[in-house]
Each structure stands twice: as structure tokens, then as C-alpha cells.
Design a protein around this motif. Structure first.
Motif, mmCIF file in Angstrom:
data_model
loop_
_atom_site.group_PDB
_atom_site.id
_atom_site.type_symbol
_atom_site.label_atom_id
_atom_site.label_comp_id
_atom_site.label_asym_id
_atom_site.label_seq_id
_atom_site.Cartn_x
_atom_site.Cartn_y
_atom_site.Cartn_z
ATOM 1 N N PRO A 187 0.935 -1.322 0.694
ATOM 2 C CA PRO A 187 0.358 0.053 -0.331
ATOM 3 C C PRO A 187 0.449 1.431 0.064
ATOM 4 O O PRO A 187 0.116 2.328 -0.826
ATOM 5 N N ASP A 188 2.305 1.420 0.384
ATOM 6 C CA ASP A 188 3.061 2.731 0.661
ATOM 7 C C ASP A 188 3.516 3.151 -1.029
ATOM 8 O O ASP A 188 3.192 3.775 -0.866
ATOM 9 N N LEU A 189 2.818 1.999 -1.728
ATOM 10 C CA LEU A 189 4.047 2.105 -2.878
ATOM 11 C C LEU A 189 2.552 3.519 -3.995
ATOM 12 O O LEU A 189 3.225 3.774 -4.963
ATOM 13 N N PHE A 190 1.194 3.234 -3.976
ATOM 14 C CA PHE A 190 0.512 4.003 -4.573
ATOM 15 C C PHE A 190 -0.262 5.030 -3.593
ATOM 16 O O PHE A 190 -0.296 5.466 -2.651
ATOM 17 N N VAL A 191 -0.388 5.634 -4.640
ATOM 18 C CA VAL A 191 -1.577 7.491 -4.716
ATOM 19 C C VAL A 191 -2.709 6.803 -3.715
ATOM 20 O O VAL A 191 -3.157 7.526 -3.275
ATOM 21 N N ASN A 192 -3.493 6.095 -4.986
ATOM 22 C CA ASN A 192 -4.600 5.732 -4.585
ATOM 23 C C ASN A 192 -5.114 4.346 -3.779
ATOM 24 O O ASN A 192 -6.069 3.754 -4.967
ATOM 25 N N TRP A 193 -4.347 3.428 -2.724
ATOM 26 C CA TRP A 193 -4.589 1.967 -2.405
ATOM 27 C C TRP A 193 -5.780 1.625 -2.946
ATOM 28 O O TRP A 193 -5.686 0.931 -2.924
ATOM 29 N N PRO A 194 -7.084 2.091 -2.103
ATOM 30 C CA PRO A 194 -7.976 1.392 -2.331
ATOM 31 C C PRO A 194 -8.444 1.508 -3.273
ATOM 32 O O PRO A 194 -9.405 0.119 -3.576
ATOM 33 N N GLU A 195 -8.299 1.845 -4.339
ATOM 34 C CA GLU A 195 -8.974 1.224 -5.825
ATOM 35 C C GLU A 195 -7.761 0.503 -6.479
ATOM 36 O O GLU A 195 -8.009 -0.390 -6.844
ATOM 37 N N VAL A 196 -6.540 0.656 -6.170
ATOM 38 C CA VAL A 196 -5.777 0.419 -6.688
ATOM 39 C C VAL A 196 -6.287 -1.465 -5.933
ATOM 40 O O VAL A 196 -5.443 -2.483 -6.498
ATOM 41 N N ARG A 197 -5.721 -1.536 -4.640
ATOM 42 C CA ARG A 197 -6.743 -2.409 -3.778
ATOM 43 C C ARG A 197 -6.943 -3.167 -4.601
ATOM 44 O O ARG A 197 -7.180 -4.846 -4.790
ATOM 45 N N ASP A 198 -8.118 -2.806 -4.785
ATOM 46 C CA ASP A 198 -9.687 -3.555 -5.510
ATOM 47 C C ASP A 198 -9.219 -4.063 -7.249
ATOM 48 O O ASP A 198 -9.780 -5.035 -6.858
ATOM 49 N N ALA A 199 -8.790 -3.607 -7.780
ATOM 50 C CA ALA A 199 -8.461 -3.875 -9.215
ATOM 51 C C ALA A 199 -7.560 -5.251 -8.871
ATOM 52 O O ALA A 199 -7.193 -6.008 -9.435
ATOM 53 N N LEU A 200 -6.232 -4.665 -8.213
ATOM 54 C CA LEU A 200 -5.026 -6.238 -8.151
ATOM 55 C C LEU A 200 -6.057 -6.818 -7.448
ATOM 56 O O LEU A 200 -6.342 -8.234 -7.893
ATOM 57 N N SER A 201 -6.982 -7.116 -6.583
ATOM 58 C CA SER A 201 -7.378 -8.399 -5.310
ATOM 59 C C SER A 201 -7.903 -8.939 -6.735
ATOM 60 O O SER A 201 -7.919 -10.398 -6.595
ATOM 61 N N ALA A 202 -9.131 -8.483 -7.771
ATOM 62 C CA ALA A 202 -10.124 -9.068 -8.039
ATOM 63 C C ALA A 202 -8.867 -10.562 -9.345
ATOM 64 O O ALA A 202 -9.324 -11.087 -9.188
ATOM 65 N N ASP A 209 -2.564 -0.186 -17.035
ATOM 66 C CA ASP A 209 -2.367 0.913 -16.939
ATOM 67 C C ASP A 209 -3.002 2.242 -15.871
ATOM 68 O O ASP A 209 -2.084 2.939 -15.325
ATOM 69 N N ALA A 210 -3.759 1.771 -14.814
ATOM 70 C CA ALA A 210 -4.258 2.502 -13.985
ATOM 71 C C ALA A 210 -3.835 1.942 -12.605
ATOM 72 O O ALA A 210 -3.538 3.129 -11.972
ATOM 73 N N VAL A 211 -3.130 0.948 -12.854
ATOM 74 C CA VAL A 211 -2.561 0.812 -11.111
ATOM 75 C C VAL A 211 -1.303 1.078 -11.534
ATOM 76 O O VAL A 211 -0.568 1.937 -11.028
ATOM 77 N N ARG A 212 -0.464 0.966 -12.952
ATOM 78 C CA ARG A 212 0.536 2.045 -12.833
ATOM 79 C C ARG A 212 0.158 3.667 -12.994
ATOM 80 O O ARG A 212 1.723 3.955 -12.342
ATOM 81 N N ALA A 213 -0.248 3.877 -12.844
ATOM 82 C CA ALA A 213 -0.440 5.473 -13.371
ATOM 83 C C ALA A 213 -0.508 5.771 -11.628
ATOM 84 O O ALA A 213 -0.472 7.224 -11.256
ATOM 85 N N ALA A 214 -0.775 4.829 -10.787
ATOM 86 C CA ALA A 214 -1.343 5.214 -9.579
ATOM 87 C C ALA A 214 -0.301 5.012 -8.374
ATOM 88 O O ALA A 214 0.501 5.150 -7.096
ATOM 89 N N LEU A 215 0.873 3.792 -8.911
ATOM 90 C CA LEU A 215 2.339 3.798 -8.608
ATOM 91 C C LEU A 215 2.983 5.343 -8.167
ATOM 92 O O LEU A 215 3.099 6.204 -8.795
ATOM 93 N N LYS A 216 3.146 5.816 -6.691
ATOM 94 C CA LYS A 216 3.996 6.862 -6.703
ATOM 95 C C LYS A 216 5.541 7.630 -7.350
ATOM 96 O O LYS A 216 5.913 6.230 -7.912
ATOM 97 N N ALA A 217 5.411 8.281 -7.819
ATOM 98 C CA ALA A 217 6.458 9.339 -9.100
ATOM 99 C C ALA A 217 7.566 8.332 -8.579
ATOM 100 O O ALA A 217 8.646 8.024 -9.002
#
Length: 268
Positions: A169-184, A256-264
Motif C-alpha cells: 500500500p505504501d507504493l501507491f497514491v490511491n491504495w483503495p482503488e489499487v487494492r480492489d483492482a489487484l485483489s480481483a 494502466d490504472a495501477v501503473r498510473a497510481a504508482l508514486k512517482a
């Protein structure tokens, strides 16, 4: 599971570290420094003011009651906190197993059984790194004389700049959305793997549910020096299924959405 002798230790460490191990052990002609006995010393990195030797990356002991091996990647020696933590944990494990080994040997002797050494074999590998992150993975094989050996998978993601361990979770700016996408994606793959190993049969209870992604050991995937492109979710035996199913390693690619949420700063 019986761990064999330590003759091939240098080869197991890979070419670079293996060479340094041999220098430290045999004093090859590479103009190294020497200690008071004339034994060659191979410096790997520096932890604080003290040099880290190749021998510091290895803890090994073989006796009639205990076979213990621990081998750390040299990249970890760049970070004093990480190196000290991992080596201290290994020494604690060794001390605990020495007690277990003595008790086991005594019990077997009293029962008129042949002595069988308690075994512990842990090795690390670097699975991902860029300018911001170092990710090392470890596998632990152990046999303390129980019903079966144990096999454990773990991963550490290290923030190079802040010199601390971080979680997915520390690696992303919007973990809840990333979590949902990766978890699915990860739960669907895990279910497919379970179905294959179980011959299509379903299991109720904890071995039929999808464990929380954020609570698992995660290894990053991607080319060295670049941004991570996916993850491998690591499950030791019993974590996602019965012991007989073994370990699970579930690979998930970033969209693409997960890549875009990765902190710079973690992009590489």
C-alpha cells in the motif's frame, strides 16, 4: 528433509558472492587485506563504520544434532538497519534451534532412536530493484523432526531513501482503488490454481476464501532499474491451502490504472 553438507556453499551464493566467499576462506591472490593470522578478508560493503565481510553474509553450522545455513544477498549490506535486522533474526533462530536440537537429540536417545539433526536452510535473492526500491525474497526450509518439513516464503520491500521497510500500500497514491483492482485479479488466479490442484473440488472454510492482499508477502516484478510491472503474492504451505497443496505463488500484472497510481519516486 535432511540438509546436506556445506561443501557447495560458495556456489550457492552466485558468482560474485561465491568468489568473495572463497577469498575470505582461502586467501586467493587478489591483494586483499589480511587479519592478524594472515587470513584474507573480502570486504563487501560498509555498515556504519564497520566493514561487512563476505563471511558476515553467511551463518553456517553443521553438527550431529543441527544443520543450519543462512545466506544473505550482498545488496542488503548497503543498508545498516536492514542488514542488522536480518542477521540478528538469523542468530535468534539459530539459538532457538540449538535448544530444540539438544532436546530432540536427548528425546531420541532416551527412546533408543538414531540421532537425526534438526535442519534450517534459509537463502535470499534479489527479485527487484530500482533507484528507490530494493526487494529481496527469502525461502526457508526447516525440519525439526515433526510430521513433515516446513517451507516458508517471505519478502521484504526496502525504501532506499528512507532506509525502512515498506508494504505494497505504501507504493501507491490511491491504495483503495489499487487494492480492489489487484485483489480481483489475484483472487481469480488463486481460485484457478486451487481448482487445478484440487481436481475441481472446492474446500470450505479458510482454504476456500481469498486472503486479504495487503496482509500477504508480496514480491515485485519488472525489469531491473525500471518501474515495477506486477507482483507475485507468496503463500507458504497452510496459508492458502492444506499442506499437501504446497506453496502458492500468484503472479498479477499491473494494468494502466495501477501503473498510473504508482508514486512517482518509485517509478525508477
Amino acid at each position: 528433509m535432511r540438509i546436506g553438507n556445506l561443501t557447495g556453499a560458495a556456489a550457492l551464493l552466485g558468482p560474485a558472492l561465491g568468489a568473495m566467499f572463497l577469498l575470505a576462506a582461502c586467501g586467493q591472490n587478489a591483494d586483499p587485506a589480511a587479519d592478524e593470522t594472515g587470513t584474507a578478508i573480502a570486504e563487501v560493503e560498509t555498515v556504519g563504520d564497520a566493514p561487512v565481510l563476505a563471511s558476515d553474509l553467511i551463518i553456517a553450522e553443521q553438527t550431529p544434532t543441527l544443520e543450519f545455513r543462512w545466506r544473505l544477498v550482498p545488496e542488503a549490506a548497503e543498508y545498516p538497519t536492514l542488514f542488522a535486522r536480518l542477521r540478528a533474526a538469523a542468530l535468534r533462530d539459530k539459538a532457538a534451534l540449538e535448544t530444540t536440537a539438544r532436546e530432540t537429540a536427548q528425546a531420541r536417545t532416551e527412546a533408543g532412536l538414531e540421532a537425526i539433526p534438526v535442519a534450517h536452510d534459509q537463502m535470499f535473492e534479489t527479485v527487484f530493484e530500482n533507484r528507490a526500491l530494493l526487494n529481496i525474497r527469502t525461502e526457508i526450509f526447516s525440519d525439526t523432526g515433526g510430521a513433515h518439513p516446513n517451507h516458508t516464503l517471505e519478502s521484504i520491500i526496502w525504501d532506499r531513501r528512507d532506509d525502512r521497510q515498506v508494504s505494497l500500500p505504501d507504493l501507491f497514491v490511491n491504495w483503495p482503488e489499487v487494492r480492489d483492482a489487484l485483489s480481483a485479479a489475484y483472487c481469480a488466479k488463486l481460485d484457478d490454481m486451487r481448482a487445478e490442484r484440487r481436481g475441481g473440488a472446492a474446500l470450505d472454510g479458510e482454504f476456500g476464501t481469498c486472503p486479504d492482499l495487503a496482509a500477504q508477502h508480496i514480491a515485485l516484478r519488472g525489469p531491473r532499474g525500471m518501474a515495477p510491472e506486477g507482483i507475485t503474492v507468496l503463500f507458504s504451505p497452510y496459508a492458502a491451502g492444506p499442506y499437501a497443496e504446497g506453496a502458492y505463488e500468484v503472479e498479477v500484472d499491473f494494468d494502466d490504472a495501477v501503473r498510473a497510481a504508482l508514486k512517482a519516486r518509485f517509478q525508477g
